[in-house]
Design a protein around this motif. Structure first.
Motif, PDB file in Angstrom:
ATOM      1  N   GLU A  97       0.832  -1.211   0.000  1.00  0.00           N
ATOM      2  CA  GLU A  97       0.000   0.000   0.000  1.00  0.00           C
ATOM      3  C   GLU A  97       0.862   1.255   0.000  1.00  0.00           C
ATOM      4  N   ARG A  98       1.951   1.214   0.762  1.00  0.00           N
ATOM      5  CA  ARG A  98       2.874   2.363   0.749  1.00  0.00           C
ATOM      6  C   ARG A  98       3.429   2.582  -0.657  1.00  0.00           C
ATOM      7  N   MET A  99       3.844   1.474  -1.299  1.00  0.00           N
ATOM      8  CA  MET A  99       4.409   1.596  -2.637  1.00  0.00           C
ATOM      9  C   MET A  99       3.359   2.066  -3.635  1.00  0.00           C
ATOM     10  N   GLU A 100       2.147   1.572  -3.508  1.00  0.00           N
ATOM     11  CA  GLU A 100       1.090   1.999  -4.422  1.00  0.00           C
ATOM     12  C   GLU A 100       0.813   3.490  -4.275  1.00  0.00           C
ATOM     13  N   GLY A 101       0.761   3.972  -3.035  1.00  0.00           N
ATOM     14  CA  GLY A 101       0.539   5.400  -2.825  1.00  0.00           C
ATOM     15  C   GLY A 101       1.630   6.248  -3.442  1.00  0.00           C
ATOM     16  N   PHE A 102       2.861   5.799  -3.284  1.00  0.00           N
ATOM     17  CA  PHE A 102       4.000   6.533  -3.841  1.00  0.00           C
ATOM     18  C   PHE A 102       3.965   6.536  -5.366  1.00  0.00           C
ATOM     19  N   LEU A 103       3.809   5.360  -5.959  1.00  0.00           N
ATOM     20  CA  LEU A 103       3.846   5.278  -7.416  1.00  0.00           C
ATOM     21  C   LEU A 103       2.645   5.958  -8.051  1.00  0.00           C
ATOM     22  N   ALA A 104       1.481   5.837  -7.424  1.00  0.00           N
ATOM     23  CA  ALA A 104       0.287   6.499  -7.967  1.00  0.00           C
ATOM     24  C   ALA A 104       0.477   8.015  -7.976  1.00  0.00           C
ATOM     25  N   ALA A 105       1.075   8.538  -6.906  1.00  0.00           N
ATOM     26  CA  ALA A 105       1.342   9.977  -6.852  1.00  0.00           C
ATOM     27  C   ALA A 105       2.378  10.376  -7.895  1.00  0.00           C
ATOM     28  N   LEU A 106       3.383   9.523  -8.067  1.00  0.00           N
ATOM     29  CA  LEU A 106       4.427   9.819  -9.056  1.00  0.00           C
ATOM     30  C   LEU A 106       3.857   9.807 -10.469  1.00  0.00           C
ATOM     31  N   LEU A 107       2.976   8.876 -10.740  1.00  0.00           N
ATOM     32  CA  LEU A 107       2.399   8.758 -12.073  1.00  0.00           C
ATOM     33  C   LEU A 107       1.475   9.932 -12.416  1.00  0.00           C
ATOM     34  N   LYS A 108       1.046  10.677 -11.411  1.00  0.00           N
ATOM     35  CA  LYS A 108       0.229  11.869 -11.662  1.00  0.00           C
ATOM     36  C   LYS A 108       1.080  13.020 -12.181  1.00  0.00           C
ATOM     37  N   GLN A 109       2.389  12.913 -11.972  1.00  0.00           N
ATOM     38  CA  GLN A 109       3.301  13.919 -12.493  1.00  0.00           C
ATOM     39  C   GLN A 109       3.452  13.721 -14.008  1.00  0.00           C
ATOM     40  N   THR A 110       3.949  14.706 -14.670  1.00  0.00           N
ATOM     41  CA  THR A 110       4.164  14.595 -16.113  1.00  0.00           C
ATOM     42  C   THR A 110       5.497  13.913 -16.354  1.00  0.00           C
ATOM     43  N   LEU A 111       5.440  12.620 -16.596  1.00  0.00           N
ATOM     44  CA  LEU A 111       6.656  11.837 -16.815  1.00  0.00           C
ATOM     45  C   LEU A 111       6.705  11.362 -18.266  1.00  0.00           C
ATOM     46  N   SER A 112       7.857  11.499 -18.872  1.00  0.00           N
ATOM     47  CA  SER A 112       8.020  11.044 -20.253  1.00  0.00           C
ATOM     48  C   SER A 112       8.924   9.822 -20.301  1.00  0.00           C
TER      49      SER A 112
END
Length: 197
Positions: A97-112
């Motif tokens: 759950e910790r990892m999901e929260g982190f990655l979900a937040a990261l994926l909301k950023q504009t990543l190319s």
């Protein structure tokens, strides 16, 4: 074309040598990140001793800015061991759950770039690991992370498949462990599209 890889993780990404007393590193001839660099990948090592899975927006934003500056093709994320060590009662589900929260937040950023979630090798009984429950929890982390990667639509690798040898402390890679990890991650990176050059 040389592919740029940003490696985000803890001491096993940093290259910590547990035989040192002051947070020293293995030489470049040993560290898996440096071995990838020597093979032709363009590597930015963002490993940090003691890092656990980020749980606040500041850390997520910090990584997003790092990605913006470095412009990698792939970002590897390998974390979770310190979470289990620092909170012995943490379950596999809780760590996931910790990892999901982190990655979900990261994926909301504009990543190319592409994200590659790596499940760290399970820990073993040793100087740093005296609770068998921690070992058991770490052994189940790969399956949890694999399901999470599928849910988020990102790439996955399980370092448990690479026969990574650990040192006396039950946590950190040995020199042989770094070589085994290098071989495993190198193959996975090739599968994700193209060679190092």
């Amino acid at each position: 074309m040389v592919r740029r890889i940003l490696c985000y993780g803890d001491s096993n990404t940093y290259g910590y040598d547990p035989r040192s007393c002051l947070g020293g590193r293995y030489p470049e001839s040993v560290r898996w990140t440096a071995l990838l660099q020597a093979q032709g990948w363009d590597i930015f090592n963002a490993g940090q001793n003691g890092r656990s899975i980020p749980r606040n927006s500041r850390d997520v934003e910090s990584l997003a800015q790092m990605v913006c500056r470095q412009q990698p093709d792939i970002v590897t994320v390998m974390l979770g061991s310190n979470d289990l060590l620092q909170a012995p009662g943490l379950s596999t589900a809780g760590c996931g759950e910790r990892m999901e929260g982190f990655l979900a937040a990261l994926l909301k950023q504009t990543l190319s770039c592409q994200l590659l979630l790596i499940a760290p090798p399970p820990m073993a009984p040793g100087a740093w690991v005296d609770d068998p429950k921690i070992v058991e929890t770490s052994q189940r982390l790969g399956a949890r992370y694999q399901g999470l990667a599928q849910k988020l639509g990102i790439a996955f690798a399980d370092a448990n498949d690479w026969n990574v040898e650990l040192t006396f402390d039950g946590v950190h890679f040995s020199e042989q462990g770094h070589r085994a990890f290098f071989t495993g991650i190198g193959k996975r990176l090739l599968e994700l599209g193209g060679g190092a050059s």
